[in-house]
Write an enzyme that holds these catalytic residues in place. Structure first.
Site, PDB file in Angstrom:
ATOM      1  N   SER A 150      15.612  55.814  26.464  1.00 47.94           N
ATOM      2  CA  SER A 150      14.729  54.667  26.216  1.00 47.94           C
ATOM      3  C   SER A 150      13.757  54.535  27.388  1.00 47.94           C
ATOM      4  CB  SER A 150      15.596  53.400  26.133  1.00 47.94           C
ATOM      5  OG  SER A 150      14.792  52.250  26.292  1.00 47.94           O
ATOM      6  N   TYR A 165      22.022  48.190  30.119  1.00 46.21           N
ATOM      7  CA  TYR A 165      21.328  49.147  29.245  1.00 46.21           C
ATOM      8  C   TYR A 165      20.457  50.087  30.081  1.00 46.21           C
ATOM      9  CZ  TYR A 165      18.718  50.780  25.113  1.00 46.21           C
ATOM     10  OH  TYR A 165      18.152  51.537  24.111  1.00 46.21           O
TER      11      TYR A 165
HETATM   12  P1  NAP Z   1      21.395  50.379  15.820  1.00 42.82           P
HETATM   13  O1  NAP Z   1      20.764  50.164  14.508  1.00 42.82           O
HETATM   14  O2  NAP Z   1      22.040  49.245  16.530  1.00 42.82           O
HETATM   15  O3  NAP Z   1      22.433  51.571  15.654  1.00 42.82           O
HETATM   16  C1  NAP Z   1      23.286  51.945  16.685  1.00 42.82           C
HETATM   17  C2  NAP Z   1      24.239  52.978  16.142  1.00 42.82           C
HETATM   18  O4  NAP Z   1      25.142  53.383  17.191  1.00 42.82           O
HETATM   19  C3  NAP Z   1      25.105  52.445  14.988  1.00 42.82           C
HETATM   20  O5  NAP Z   1      25.296  53.458  14.057  1.00 42.82           O
HETATM   21  C4  NAP Z   1      26.404  52.116  15.711  1.00 42.82           C
HETATM   22  O6  NAP Z   1      27.558  52.096  14.880  1.00 42.82           O
HETATM   23  C5  NAP Z   1      26.445  53.301  16.665  1.00 42.82           C
HETATM   24  N1  NAP Z   1      27.466  53.147  17.693  1.00 42.82           N
HETATM   25  C6  NAP Z   1      27.583  52.185  18.634  1.00 42.82           C
HETATM   26  N2  NAP Z   1      28.685  52.393  19.370  1.00 42.82           N
HETATM   27  C7  NAP Z   1      29.292  53.514  18.885  1.00 42.82           C
HETATM   28  C8  NAP Z   1      30.457  54.238  19.214  1.00 42.82           C
HETATM   29  N3  NAP Z   1      31.269  53.850  20.200  1.00 42.82           N
HETATM   30  N4  NAP Z   1      30.751  55.360  18.515  1.00 42.82           N
HETATM   31  C9  NAP Z   1      29.949  55.770  17.506  1.00 42.82           C
HETATM   32  N5  NAP Z   1      28.842  55.105  17.123  1.00 42.82           N
HETATM   33  C10 NAP Z   1      28.521  53.992  17.822  1.00 42.82           C
HETATM   34  O7  NAP Z   1      20.373  50.949  16.871  1.00 42.82           O
HETATM   35  P2  NAP Z   1      19.155  51.980  16.758  1.00 42.82           P
HETATM   36  O8  NAP Z   1      17.931  51.223  17.068  1.00 42.82           O
HETATM   37  O9  NAP Z   1      19.237  52.798  15.534  1.00 42.82           O
HETATM   38  O10 NAP Z   1      19.484  52.862  18.055  1.00 42.82           O
HETATM   39  C11 NAP Z   1      19.765  54.244  18.026  1.00 42.82           C
HETATM   40  C12 NAP Z   1      19.541  54.785  19.433  1.00 42.82           C
HETATM   41  O11 NAP Z   1      18.168  54.610  19.804  1.00 42.82           O
HETATM   42  C13 NAP Z   1      20.367  54.097  20.506  1.00 42.82           C
HETATM   43  O12 NAP Z   1      20.855  55.044  21.430  1.00 42.82           O
HETATM   44  C14 NAP Z   1      19.352  53.167  21.168  1.00 42.82           C
HETATM   45  O13 NAP Z   1      19.717  52.855  22.495  1.00 42.82           O
HETATM   46  C15 NAP Z   1      18.096  53.996  21.073  1.00 42.82           C
HETATM   47  N6  NAP Z   1      16.848  53.216  21.187  1.00 42.82           N
HETATM   48  C16 NAP Z   1      16.522  52.305  20.219  1.00 42.82           C
HETATM   49  C17 NAP Z   1      15.336  51.580  20.353  1.00 42.82           C
HETATM   50  C18 NAP Z   1      14.891  50.575  19.312  1.00 42.82           C
HETATM   51  O14 NAP Z   1      13.850  49.932  19.515  1.00 42.82           O
HETATM   52  N7  NAP Z   1      15.612  50.403  18.207  1.00 42.82           N
HETATM   53  C19 NAP Z   1      14.507  51.790  21.462  1.00 42.82           C
HETATM   54  C20 NAP Z   1      14.874  52.723  22.428  1.00 42.82           C
HETATM   55  C21 NAP Z   1      16.045  53.439  22.269  1.00 42.82           C
HETATM   56  P3  NAP Z   1      28.126  50.714  14.234  1.00 42.82           P
HETATM   57  O15 NAP Z   1      27.394  50.503  12.956  1.00 42.82           O
HETATM   58  O16 NAP Z   1      29.589  51.009  14.037  1.00 42.82           O
HETATM   59  O17 NAP Z   1      27.877  49.619  15.228  1.00 42.82           O
END
Ligand code: NAP
Length: 246
Positions: A150, A165
């Site tokens: 990120s 984070y």
């Molecule tokens: P999200 O919708 O909250 O999804 C997060 C995913 O991670 C969910 O599938 C969640 O599973 C899974 N997860 C969390 N803990 C876990 C564990 N211990 N074992 C296996 N799975 C686990 O978030 P997202 O936005 O798609 O984020 C995906 C990635 O992009 C993350 O690494 C995040 O930090 C990064 N990111 C996102 C943004 C943004 O703006 N959205 C920006 C920068 C970086 P559950 O459904 O079981 O909770």
């Protein structure tokens, strides 16, 4: 499964950016192992993609638990004898659940438990998964590892707030550099390419409804890095397919 078909593991594939990465990789013809810690939502997501006639299979994986990672690695070895792609997408943003940071997120208030949580899922998960799956990549001298970081982990842009984070996303960038340094040193020239990326601010449960980007846009760079040609970039940090500063 055709012998030449590449097999990709995606963590946190049940929703958000991870689910879209699974979809786009499968659309490119890779066999995708969609993983999630929650079996119900993971299987439902897998069925959704299978209905689109995409090559996707399901396996449970909680990246917080060593036994779960070991189980997945054994499955990959037994079932396919290979692992070509690892997308370390699963992530959490635990600063928002830290009672000490309710009045405002701050390095001066954060609980160490919150930092430990972020490190466990966002750094140690990808770290142990790499330890478990790189030996399978080495067997074919082919691998693509995508570490979902990120902009909040960028040292060059480091600000205040969200300390847990931020630490974890700087940590996964360090993991990318260390993995790449050792793999690059392997002879003959290793074809295992490890890169970090930022998806931008994406509309997901983590990103929230105000985020300007779609999951399709968020997944694009991950899919590009997961399918890089031989001699593609390695050990870098990317957003929108372009290199960005650490
Ligand atoms: P999200 O919708 O909250 O999804 C997060 C995913 O991670 C969910 O599938 C969640 O599973 C899974 N997860 C969390 N803990 C876990 C564990 N211990 N074992 C296996 N799975 C686990 O978030 P997202 O936005 O798609 O984020 C995906 C990635 O992009 C993350 O690494 C995040 O930090 C990064 N990111 C996102 C943004 C943004 O703006 N959205 C920006 C920068 C970086 P559950 O459904 O079981 O909770």
């Amino acid at each position: 499964m055709k012998n030449s078909q590449k097999v990709a593991v995606v963590t946190g594939g049940n929703r958000g950016i991870g689910l879209e990465i699974c979809r786009q990789l499968a659309q490119k013809g890779l066999l995708v192992i969609l993983t999630s810690r929650d079996q119900g939502s993971g299987l439902a997501a897998c069925e959704e993609l299978q209905k689109e006639e995409l090559p996707v299979r399901y396996h449970v994986l909680d990246v917080d638990h060593a036994a779960s990672i070991e189980n997945l690695a054994l499955f990959m070895e037994k079932e396919f004898g290979r692992c070509d792609v690892l997308v370390n997408n699963a992530g959490i943003f635990p600063d928002v659940d830290d009672p000490n940071q309710k009045g405002g997120s701050s390095i001066f208030k954060v609980r160490v438990e919150t930092i430990n949580k972020a490190m466990t899922t966002n750094v140690y998960g990808p770290f142990f998964l790499s330890q478990a799956l790189v030996p399978l990549m080495k067997k074919n001298n082919y691998g693509r590892i995508v570490n979902m970081s990120s902009g909040l982990g960028q040292l060059s842009e480091m600000g205040g707030g969200y300390p847990a984070y931020r630490f974890s996303k700087t940590g996964i960038n360090a993991l990318t550099r260390m993995l790449n340094a050792e793999l690059e040193g392997d002879a003959p020239t290793s074809n295992i390419l490890v890169n970090s990326m930022c998806p931008g601010w994406v509309k997901t449960r983590m990103g929230g409804a105000d985020a300007p980007r779609s999951v399709e846009e968020g997944a694009d760079t991950a899919v590009w890095l997961a399918t890089l040609p031989d001699k593609g970039p390695r050990g870098g940090f990317f957003r929108d397919r372009k290199s960005i500063p650490w």
